[in-house]
Design a protein around this motif. Structure first.
Motif, short mmCIF file in Angstrom:
data_model
loop_
_atom_site.label_atom_id
_atom_site.label_comp_id
_atom_site.label_asym_id
_atom_site.label_seq_id
_atom_site.Cartn_x
_atom_site.Cartn_y
_atom_site.Cartn_z
N VAL A 1 0.81 -1.22 -0.03
CA VAL A 1 0.03 -0.05 -0.01
C VAL A 1 0.93 1.30 0.01
N GLY A 2 1.68 1.40 -1.05
CA GLY A 2 2.46 2.57 -1.14
C GLY A 2 1.63 3.51 -2.24
N ASN A 3 2.38 4.73 -2.87
CA ASN A 3 1.68 5.43 -3.76
C ASN A 3 0.87 4.79 -4.97
N LEU A 4 1.55 3.65 -5.36
CA LEU A 4 0.88 3.13 -6.42
C LEU A 4 -0.39 2.16 -6.02
N GLY A 5 -0.16 1.61 -5.06
CA GLY A 5 -1.18 0.75 -4.39
C GLY A 5 -2.30 1.53 -4.01
N ARG A 6 -2.10 2.58 -3.20
CA ARG A 6 -3.05 3.53 -3.09
C ARG A 6 -3.93 3.90 -4.21
N ALA A 7 -3.31 4.47 -5.08
CA ALA A 7 -4.25 4.71 -6.54
C ALA A 7 -4.79 3.65 -7.08
N LEU A 8 -4.17 2.61 -7.09
CA LEU A 8 -5.27 1.22 -7.66
C LEU A 8 -6.35 1.20 -6.65
N LEU A 9 -6.42 1.36 -5.17
CA LEU A 9 -7.21 1.09 -4.40
C LEU A 9 -8.42 1.86 -4.80
N ARG A 10 -8.13 3.24 -5.11
CA ARG A 10 -9.11 4.30 -5.37
C ARG A 10 -9.58 4.32 -6.60
N GLU B 1 -4.79 1.38 8.70
CA GLU B 1 -5.16 2.52 8.14
C GLU B 1 -6.55 2.06 7.03
N VAL B 2 -7.43 3.13 6.99
CA VAL B 2 -8.29 2.56 5.94
C VAL B 2 -8.34 3.43 4.69
N ILE B 3 -8.20 2.80 3.81
CA ILE B 3 -8.24 3.46 2.13
C ILE B 3 -9.16 2.89 1.27
N SER B 4 -10.16 3.80 1.05
CA SER B 4 -11.23 3.70 0.11
C SER B 4 -12.37 2.54 0.48
N GLY B 5 -12.38 2.47 1.84
CA GLY B 5 -13.09 1.72 2.38
C GLY B 5 -12.48 0.34 3.31
N LEU B 6 -11.21 0.22 2.76
CA LEU B 6 -10.74 -1.28 3.02
C LEU B 6 -9.64 -0.83 4.14
N GLU B 7 -9.64 -1.66 5.10
CA GLU B 7 -8.69 -1.59 6.24
C GLU B 7 -7.42 -2.38 5.81
N VAL B 8 -6.15 -1.78 5.99
CA VAL B 8 -4.81 -2.38 5.49
C VAL B 8 -4.79 -3.54 6.62
#
Length: 216
Positions: free
Chosen positions: A93-102, A126-133
């Motif tokens: 869940v780096g920059n690219l991972g976060r972009a794909l999650l969104r 951490e929660v990103i686009s509704g998903l908890e890491v």
């Protein structure tokens, strides 16, 4: 006896993905029927190539009429195996991972990222686009629980093999690797590599070639 579909060239699969993209745009534009010539022109191939690609899966189109857009789209998606939803796990869940999650298009295309994983304790929870890491060490547990079949690796290259090992141990069926490296997996596990720089290199080469020809 092996089926005909077992010997489909990789280039054909890539073109079929383009056909689906074009057909879905036509559906949004309320186009019901399209000729092979018109479809070929939009897809930047020739009509005979489209007919050859589709022949791997059966007979399509009506002579003198063309293709029924909705039916052809459904048939190609079924042949590609994307007429269903594939649950995916993203690892890294780096920059690219976060972009794909969104990126909402994944779910629209049938690839539903249902789990986000990382080894960094500062990211876990951490929660990103509704998903908890979730900690990557819990992949085996979560893959079974969430019915995950596909893994997506978006780690730095030096951590990609470790991510792959977690996914292998979790018994996913396929991996898409965005990390700029190669990973070692069992022969039975399908891997696709995504390297954006291949496209940059191709563009740079073609521009350079054109410039050299114009200056010669």
């Amino acid at each position: 006896m092996p089926s005909k579909s077992e010997h489909i060239p990789r280039a054909t699969i890539q073109r079929l993905a383009v056909y689906v993209q074009v057909l879905e745009n036509l559906i949004r534009d309320n186009t019901d029927v399209i000729s092979s010539e018109h479809l070929a022109r939009i897809c930047s191939v020739n009509p005979s190539q489209i007919r050859k690609d589709l022949a791997y899966f059966g007979e399509f189109g009506v002579r003198g009429v063309g293709y029924y857009v909705q039916d052809l789209n459904s048939s190609i998606k079924k042949a590609l195996g994307v007429d269903r939803t594939w649950n995916c796990a993203l690892v890294g869940v780096g920059n690219l991972g976060r972009a794909l999650l969104r990126h909402k298009v994944f779910k629209q295309r049938g690839f539903n990222i249902v789990g986000a994983f990382d080894c960094d304790p500062f990211k876990i929870g951490e929660v990103i686009s509704g998903l908890e890491v979730i900690c990557s060490r819990r992949l085996s547990e979560k893959v079974e629980e969430m019915n995950i079949e596909v893994g997506i690796i978006t780690t730095p290259p030096e951590r990609a093999q470790r991510a792959a090992n977690y996914l292998i141990d979790a018994q996913v069926k396929g991996i898409i690797c965005f990390a700029p490296t190669r990973i070692t997996v069992p022969e039975s596990l399908h891997v696709e590599y995504v390297d954006f720089f291949h496209h940059f290199y191709n563009v740079a080469f073609n521009i350079t070639l054109s410039d050299n020809l114009s200056n010669s």
